[in-house]
Design a protein around this motif. Structure first.
Motif, PDB file in Angstrom:
ATOM      1  N   GLU A 165      -1.925  -9.732 -16.907  1.00  0.00           N
ATOM      2  CA  GLU A 165      -3.115  -8.897 -17.031  1.00  0.00           C
ATOM      3  C   GLU A 165      -2.954  -7.663 -16.139  1.00  0.00           C
ATOM      4  O   GLU A 165      -3.069  -7.728 -14.925  1.00  0.00           O
ATOM      5  N   LYS A 166      -2.690  -6.525 -16.789  1.00  0.00           N
ATOM      6  CA  LYS A 166      -2.451  -5.281 -16.062  1.00  0.00           C
ATOM      7  C   LYS A 166      -3.620  -4.307 -16.111  1.00  0.00           C
ATOM      8  O   LYS A 166      -3.646  -3.331 -15.361  1.00  0.00           O
ATOM      9  N   GLY A 190       1.671  -5.754 -20.934  1.00  0.00           N
ATOM     10  CA  GLY A 190       0.507  -6.123 -20.150  1.00  0.00           C
ATOM     11  C   GLY A 190      -0.713  -6.258 -21.034  1.00  0.00           C
ATOM     12  O   GLY A 190      -0.821  -5.601 -22.069  1.00  0.00           O
ATOM     13  N   GLU A 247      -0.825  -7.730 -10.109  1.00  0.00           N
ATOM     14  CA  GLU A 247      -0.367  -7.244 -11.407  1.00  0.00           C
ATOM     15  C   GLU A 247      -1.275  -6.170 -11.995  1.00  0.00           C
ATOM     16  O   GLU A 247      -0.893  -5.459 -12.923  1.00  0.00           O
ATOM     17  N   LEU A 248      -2.485  -6.035 -11.470  1.00  0.00           N
ATOM     18  CA  LEU A 248      -3.418  -5.030 -11.980  1.00  0.00           C
ATOM     19  C   LEU A 248      -2.909  -3.627 -11.667  1.00  0.00           C
ATOM     20  O   LEU A 248      -2.513  -3.334 -10.540  1.00  0.00           O
ATOM     21  N   GLU A 249      -2.919  -2.743 -12.683  1.00  0.00           N
ATOM     22  CA  GLU A 249      -2.435  -1.373 -12.517  1.00  0.00           C
ATOM     23  C   GLU A 249      -3.388  -0.307 -13.044  1.00  0.00           C
ATOM     24  O   GLU A 249      -3.364   0.829 -12.577  1.00  0.00           O
TER      25      GLU A 249
END
Length: 504
Positions: A29-30, A59, A125-127
């Protein structure tokens, strides 16, 4: 059968149908997305899904919804899967595609699952953050960062950013790329200013406020795609039967797509790698030219065609564009006239014409029922914002008449001829009445009553600075051409006026 992960292997095998594989269903999960609306699902999520299927972005999206339904909804039942039916015309060819989109991993309720949303904020991982909360969503509030949840979208985003700042110690690498898609000019800049003011209002650490500005990228963006949403009636049933499954989240979109994202930092290009797979995503240091093309050649053409189409008896855009004469008028208006004014140091005439060609294809889309009366909403304000600058530019360049622009404006004047019935202003064309949804309708009605002779009417309307913020009779040659076209319209009708203009 209902669409879900379990039935993907049974989905119809057809070149027009795109189905995700196991790899796409398990991607990290991005993206945190505020909004479940059809525009987000039909544009940003469309690009992300396309990139995932080409092993590029890799993602998925966690969606935040503002309401709490109190139980499982279609996103839960269908494992986040939904179908996009892409229909329209591209490069002269009809397109009909069906895409099972797997970009959404889960949907969380801000009201009932706020802690889970903050867990996403703490994820390494979030971007990316994406939003579409309507124009009223990006506003200042009195939210506290400790509210569970804050009421406004900026309040929620501030809480997410603060949680992330604490989780990673304010490192530069923990910053996010934040892309609002609300229909506001400089939406990224405005959102950043509100977030900063909210942080100060909450008396948060100076280091956090610096981190907001220095580590995060707030990117203004412009979105353009018609996504009508759910299929209706017989079309829905036929599509379900052809696909072989039921999908309660199925939506339809046109082929054209544009997501212009304003960013100069190479990191943004790197993070938004989904831009590599579709020319519809544009990342550029300045996106003003895309706004100008859309405003002038799409919206401006709509506005200058609207009244004429109604007077000619066309109910929908596709119906009008099926008429060769009306299509020729739109081509002349957009390419021979409006495109010449759009040209600047940033936009070439060739680029303007290419965009105008895409507009014509969009107007001809046989799958969209876009009504001209709907387009006429706030007609005068749209004419002022979209077309008056073009009119001034065109007639300042020694134009040759009679111009399609003048005919479009004359048709606007005739369309706005009305009488008051109760609280409404009502016009008549082709034996049918219509209601004017325009806050200037009363002004135009009174001018028609005071100046029934078309020449005097034209002068009175053009000279009224309460309508245009200036005197448009000062534009060289414009009033004379509008008078000529309005007289022809009044005496011979819209169809004859269309025939006459395309002969020139």
């Amino acid at each position: 059968m209902q669409l879900s992960k379990a039935i993907l292997t049974s989905v119809k095998k057809d070149p027009a149908v795109s189905v995700p594989g196991e790899i796409q269903l398990g991607l990290p999960e991005k993206v945190l997305q505020f909004g479940t609306g059809v525009l987000l699902r039909g544009l940003p999520d469309y690009f992300i899904d396309k990139a995932n299927k080409q092993n590029t972005f890799n993602g998925r999206v966690v969606v935040v919804k503002s309401t709490d339904t109190g139980g499982a909804d279609a996103f839960d039942t269908q494992d986040g899967l939904y179908t996009i039916c892409v229909r329209g015309i591209e490069d002269g060819k009809q397109v009909n595609e069906y895409i099972v989109n797997s970009s959404i991993s889960r949907v969380l309720s801000a009201k009932g699952q706020w802690e889970q949303i903050l867990e996403v904020a703490r994820s390494p991982e979030l971007e990316v953050v994406i939003s579409n909360t309507t124009e009223m969503g990006i506003v200042m509030s009195n939210d506290r960062v400790t509210d569970t949840p804050p009421a406004s979208f900026p309040g929620k985003l501030l809480a997410v950013l603060y949680e992330r700042f604490k989780a990673f110690g304010g490192t530069a690498a923990s910053g996010l790329v934040i892309i609002p898609t609300e229909l506001i000019i400089d939406n990224g800049r405005q959102l950043k200013e509100i977030i900063t003011r909210l942080a100060e209002q909450n008396e948060l650490d100076a280091a956090f406020i610096s981190w907001i500005s220095e580590a995060n990228h707030f990117c203004s963006s412009l979105v353009d795609r018609i996504v009508p949403g759910r299929l209706a009636g017989e079309d829905l049933e036929q599509t379900r039967e052809w696909l072989g499954y039921r999908d309660d989240l199925m939506i339809m979109s046109e082929v054209f797509r544009l997501w212009a994202i304003e960013a100069a930092d190479p990191k943004v290009q790197q993070v938004l790698s989904f831009a590599q797979v579709d020319p519809g995503v544009v990342i550029a240091p300045d996106i003003e030219r895309f706004r100008e093309l859309k405003l002038r050649l799409l919206n401006g053409t709509h506005t200058l065609s609207c009244g004429l189409a109604c007077l000619a008896g066309f109910e929908t855009v596709k119906e009008a564009m099926a008429d060769p004469v009306f299509e020729a008028f739109v081509a002349r208006l957009s390419k021979d006239e409006l495109a010449t004014v759009v040209v600047s140091s940033q936009i070439s005439y060739e680029e303007a014409c290419k965009f105008a060609d895409s507009v014509i294809e969009r107007f001809k889309n046989p799958f969209l029922d876009h009504k001209w009366l709907s387009i006429s909403f706030a007609y005068t304000s749209k004419m002022l914002m979209r077309d008056v600058p073009l009119i001034k530019g065109f007639y300042g360049n020694e134009s040759k008449g009679p111009a399609a622009i003048a005919l479009g404006f004359a048709a606007y004047l005739l369309f706005m001829k009305s009488r008051k019935e109760g609280a409404q202003y009502v016009g008549t064309a082709n034996g049918k009445t219509y209601v004017l949804n325009d806050d200037k309708a009363g002004i135009l009605a009174r001018k028609w009553e005071a100046y029934p002779a078309t020449d005097k009417l034209v002068d009175a309307v053009l000279a009224d600075s309460s309508l245009w913020n200036e005197d448009l009779t000062l534009i060289p040659g414009f009033a004379a051409e509008v008078k000529q076209q309005l007289q022809f319209l009044t005496e011979s009708g819209a169809q004859a006026a269309l025939q006459n203009i395309i002969k020139e």
